[in-house]
Design an enzyme around this catalytic site. Structure first.
Site, PDB file in Angstrom:
ATOM      1  N   CYS A  88      14.243 -13.334   9.227  1.00  0.00           N
ATOM      2  CA  CYS A  88      13.402 -13.859  10.300  1.00  0.00           C
ATOM      3  C   CYS A  88      13.462 -15.377  10.201  1.00  0.00           C
ATOM      4  CB  CYS A  88      11.969 -13.350  10.141  1.00  0.00           C
ATOM      5  SG  CYS A  88      10.924 -13.932  11.488  1.00  0.00           S
ATOM      6  N   CYS A 239      13.396 -17.834  18.334  1.00  0.00           N
ATOM      7  CA  CYS A 239      13.941 -16.780  17.466  1.00  0.00           C
ATOM      8  C   CYS A 239      15.118 -17.328  16.642  1.00  0.00           C
ATOM      9  CB  CYS A 239      14.379 -15.566  18.290  1.00  0.00           C
ATOM     10  SG  CYS A 239      14.755 -14.146  17.239  1.00  0.00           S
TER      11      CYS A 239
HETATM   12  O1  PYC Z   1      12.827 -16.007  14.322  1.00  0.00           O
HETATM   13  O2  PYC Z   1      14.389 -14.671  13.598  1.00  0.00           O
HETATM   14  C1  PYC Z   1      13.308 -14.868  14.120  1.00  0.00           C
HETATM   15  C2  PYC Z   1      12.500 -13.712  14.544  1.00  0.00           C
HETATM   16  C3  PYC Z   1      12.820 -12.395  14.459  1.00  0.00           C
HETATM   17  C4  PYC Z   1      11.746 -11.687  14.968  1.00  0.00           C
HETATM   18  C5  PYC Z   1      10.798 -12.576  15.360  1.00  0.00           C
HETATM   19  N1  PYC Z   1      11.267 -13.820  15.094  1.00  0.00           N
END
Ligand code: PYC
Length: 315
Positions: A88, A239
């Site tokens: 994550c 993300c």
């Molecule tokens: O930032 O990799 C990330 C992530 C995965 C799920 C939520 N955030």
């Protein structure tokens, strides 16, 4: 009663609840083995920490553990409202800021072990953190997927620490005003991937859907995304693993050179800056920079008399 000390952070709007001392013993196996044990034997703790009534569908947990590699600072297992994640990115940035807040780290490069491999972080000052993610790559390009309503969309399947289907021809505006449609589209794609057995490498489930759109005018960015996580909540940050997967696709298409910066805006207008280095095996080594803030420090109380002590299951 069990007490669980947590530090809450958010990275570009996406929360991470860092469990600073694990309430459970996961042994000293590899991080992948410890994640398996956590999922099989202690799923109630996952729910207790991130699900309602203490958490929410958006909350990501980060369980700090002793490291797997002697040279690492700690091990970490990330999890959400329905299960464990591989890596994550926003969570690693949140963990770094939580460790700084606890005065466990100052400057320098630090390594964390995750179930999908080691990652590094460096505190850059002013709450900014740069992470070096696991090697990332595009597995398949422009895969056609027919949705239940007959619409056909295309997407790249890429690994950035989790598996992503990255789609640009969805026909929607990637903006908060269209959030319900983005949610419906992502769910429809996820269902169609499952129905047609479209997977990542070695049959891995693709559990993150990333819809790409034009950046807004509130930040200087190259693209904006909406990422639906497993469990159907959308990522408020750009993300980190999704940005890594996207950068792997840009690199594979010759659209982003080694060392060049890709600015990825999130659906709420937060920003990650990403660059990559080429690895010897053709994969890329992504670096992601973003900011996180501590916004809470608490002791969760797990009272066995409470009927919802171990959280409300959403799956
Ligand atoms: O930032 O990799 C990330 C992530 C995965 C799920 C939520 N955030």
């Amino acid at each position: 009663m069990t007490r669980v000390r947590v530090i809450d952070t958010h990275t570009g709007g996406e929360p991470t609840r860092v469990v600073v001392a694990s309430p459970i013993d996961l042994g000293s196996g590899s991080m992948a083995e410890r994640r398996e044990l956590f999922a099989q034997k202690f799923d109630d703790y996952r729910r207790a920490i991130v699900c309602e009534p203490r958490g929410s569908d958006v909350m990501v947990g980060a369980l700090l553990l002793p490291p797997e590699n002697p040279s690492s600072l700690a091990g970490v297992i990330f999890f959400n409202n329905v299960g464990c994640l591989g890596m994550c990115g926003h969570g690693t940035i949140g963990v770094a800021i939580a460790l700084q807040y606890m005065e466990r780290v100052t400057s320098g490069i630090h390594q964390l072990d995750t179930p999908v491999g080691p990652v590094q972080f460096e505190l850059m000052g002013d709450n900014r953190v740069q992470i070096q993610n696991v090697p990332s790559y595009r597995f398949r390009k422009a895969v056609a997927v027919k949705l239940l309503d007959g619409q056909v969309v295309h997407g790249d399947i890429a690994w950035g620490g989790n598996w992503f289907f990255i789609c640009q021809d969805h026909g929607l505006n990637v903006s908060m005003q269209g959030i319900d449609e983005l949610q419906r589209m992502s769910s429809a794609i996820r269902k169609a991937l499952e129905a047609n057995a479209i997977c990542g490498e070695n049959g891995a489930e693709i559990d993150h859907i990333e819809l790409i759109g034009a950046p807004s005018s509130i930040v200087v960015a190259d693209a904006k995304n909406y990422v639906m996580c497993p469990g159907a909540a959308y990522d408020r940050s750009p993300c980190g693993t999704g940005t890594s997967a996207k950068v792997a696709c840009l690199a594979a298409d010759g659209k982003l050179a080694e060392g060049q910066t890709h600015r990825q805006e999130s659906i709420v207008g937060s920003l990650f800056e990403a660059t990559y280095q080429l690895a010897d095996d053709g994969r890329i080594l992504p670096s992601i920079t973003g900011s996180a803030f501590v916004n809470g420090e608490a002791e969760l109380i797990l009272d066995p008399r409470d009927p919802f002590c171990m959280g409300i299951a959403t799956n």
